[in-house]
Design an enzyme around this catalytic site. Structure first.
Site, short mmCIF file in Angstrom:
data_model
loop_
_atom_site.label_atom_id
_atom_site.label_comp_id
_atom_site.label_asym_id
_atom_site.label_seq_id
_atom_site.Cartn_x
_atom_site.Cartn_y
_atom_site.Cartn_z
CB VAL A 15 -0.96 0.01 1.22
CG1 VAL A 15 -1.74 1.32 1.28
CG2 VAL A 15 -1.91 -1.17 1.17
NE ARG A 61 10.25 -6.47 8.78
CZ ARG A 61 9.38 -6.36 9.78
NH1 ARG A 61 9.66 -6.91 10.92
NH2 ARG A 61 8.23 -5.72 9.63
CB CYS A 65 -9.55 -2.66 -0.45
SG CYS A 65 -9.11 -4.22 0.32
NE ARG A 110 -6.48 -12.87 -0.08
CZ ARG A 110 -6.62 -11.62 0.35
NH1 ARG A 110 -6.85 -10.64 -0.50
NH2 ARG A 110 -6.54 -11.35 1.64
CG HIS A 114 -10.34 -6.71 -3.71
ND1 HIS A 114 -9.21 -7.46 -3.95
CD2 HIS A 114 -10.22 -6.25 -2.44
CE1 HIS A 114 -8.43 -7.46 -2.88
NE2 HIS A 114 -9.02 -6.72 -1.95
CG ASN A 122 -6.42 -4.86 -4.34
OD1 ASN A 122 -6.18 -4.93 -5.54
ND2 ASN A 122 -5.62 -5.39 -3.44
#
Ligand code: NAP
Ligand code: 3JN
Length: 348
Positions: free
Chosen positions: A18, A43, A132, A245, A252, A326
């Site tokens: 995102v 990280r 979404c 999914r 989507h 999405n």
């Protein structure tokens, strides 16, 4: 008085699926940025990201990262938002949060600008971006509700793997190749990262998005149900959802059944209000096989609607097919639209 050079904008989760789309959207819309701060976990701290032809180094998100920030766009998961959103607000920022952390909280506007933009002005520092799957559905429901009233919504979703983050995208890529090579599959991410059981997504369909709740619905399904009622200001609206999914990367799709309140409404009338609604593109011509698909919607910011049909038994029932990217309208694009609205309307 010093010259205004643009807003200080922080992107939390800048290295994620995102976050990357938020950066693309800010660039595309030429958002008035004076200073950009890119944040992630430890990280990825130190990673370099190009934005508007300039290189930015990602930093670890900490409370002090928000000193001087005007707008903070969060998409690093609910726990990060819970830990840092108020820190940002206490330092003077307005937070647009892409997670479910505050969506249902009293006093936090839950916004799809085409549907309920004016709710933004009631914010106290945090504005939530809906899930979404909810965003694209309410964008299509709102014009129908305004013109014909809305009693009931039943939705089944067909959701792309990018909704589950970069790891899920990699899992589908690698598994698809392995499946075609006849190799053994080793699912480790989907349906839900961190859950006990994992199932193959390649050439499969998984009827679980997010974790199961006590009532037998998944959290994704409950998000759709509760968020839809909040955004449409309608606690009495009857909503049920099944979220699935599927093995494609982007956009989507949703099969949506609606029951309107008014009598004698025709398919033409539903099509007309959808065609004239902001952010909606009607692609509905069955005789020429015209309807939206996830691949065609990918990379676009609109919500596409097709297959409008009258139910054969319920005179007030209609079926729709709703498709949208999405990560754009479902996440990044909607968040940046909220930020633009804050500026345009002086609601910062
Ligand atoms: P992702 O690809 O896995 O990226 C996660 C991002 O969060 C990365 O930038 C990661 O940084 C960062 N992050 C993780 N832990 C962090 C920490 N402790 N402190 C600061 N940053 C941290 O996931 P995604 O698909 O972008 O989704 C991220 C979140 O956005 C989701 O959890 C969800 O809440 C929300 N989301 C909303 C929608 C929607 O429907 N509107 C859709 C998808 C996602 P590193 O690179 O350092 O790991
Ligand atoms: O799975 C999808 O297609 C959308 C996923 C959204 C998501 C993923 C992890 C955590 C969310 C969300 O935005 O609802 C969250 C969350 O913040 O709860």
């Amino acid at each position: 008085m010093s010259e205004f050079k643009g807003y200080q904008v922080a992107v939390v989760g800048a290295t994620g699926a995102v976050g990357q789309k938020i950066l693309e959207t800010l660039e595309k819309k030429q958002f008035p940025i004076g200073k950009l701060i890119l944040l992630s976990s430890k990280r990825s701290a130190g990673t370099n990201i190009k934005f508007n032809d300039q290189i930015y180094t990602v930093k670890e998100a900490k409370p002090e990262s928000f000193e001087g920030v005007d707008i903070a766009l969060f998409s690093a998961g609910g726990s990060v938002s819970k830990a840092l959103a108020h820190e940002a607000v206490n330092r003077g920022a307005v937070v647009v949060d892409n997670t479910s952390a505050f969506r249902m909280a009293e006093g936090v506007p839950l916004i799809v600008p085409e549907v309920n933009e004016s709710d933004i002005q009631k914010h106290s520092g945090i504005i939530a971006n809906p899930n979404c799957s909810t965003i694209q559905m309410v964008a299509a429901l709102k014009p129908i509700k305004d013109s014909f009233g809305l009693k009931r919504v039943l939705v089944s979703t067909y959701q792309a793997v990018s909704g589950a983050g970069n790891q899920a995208v990699e899992e589908l890529s690698e598994q698809s190749q392995a499946f075609l090579n006849g190799e053994e599959l080793e699912p480790a991410v989907l349906p839900v990262s961190g859950e006990k059981n994992h199932y193959p997504i390649a050439f499969n369909a998984l009827p679980q998005i997010d974790v199961f709740q006590e009532n037998g619905y998944t959290f994704e399904e409950m998000k759709m149900i509760n968020e839809t009622k909040k955004i449409l200001h309608d606690d009495k609206l009857s909503v049920a959802a099944t979220c699935v999914r599927l093995p494609f990367f982007t956009s989507h799709a949703e099969s949506v059944y609606v029951e309107v309140e008014k009598d004698q409404i025709t398919v033409d009338e539903i099509q007309e209000v959808l065609a004239n609604a902001p952010g909606i593109v009607l692609e509905d011509d069955p005789t020429n096989q015209v309807y939206p698909t996830p691949l065609e919607a990918a990379g676009k910011s609109d919500v596409f609607v097709g297959r409008v049909r009258k139910d054969l038994d319920q005179p007030k029932g209609f079926h729709l097919w709703v498709v949208s990217d999405n990560l754009l309208k479902g996440a990044a694009w909607n968040s940046v639209q909220i930020a633009e609205s804050l500026i345009k309307n002086n609601w910062l």
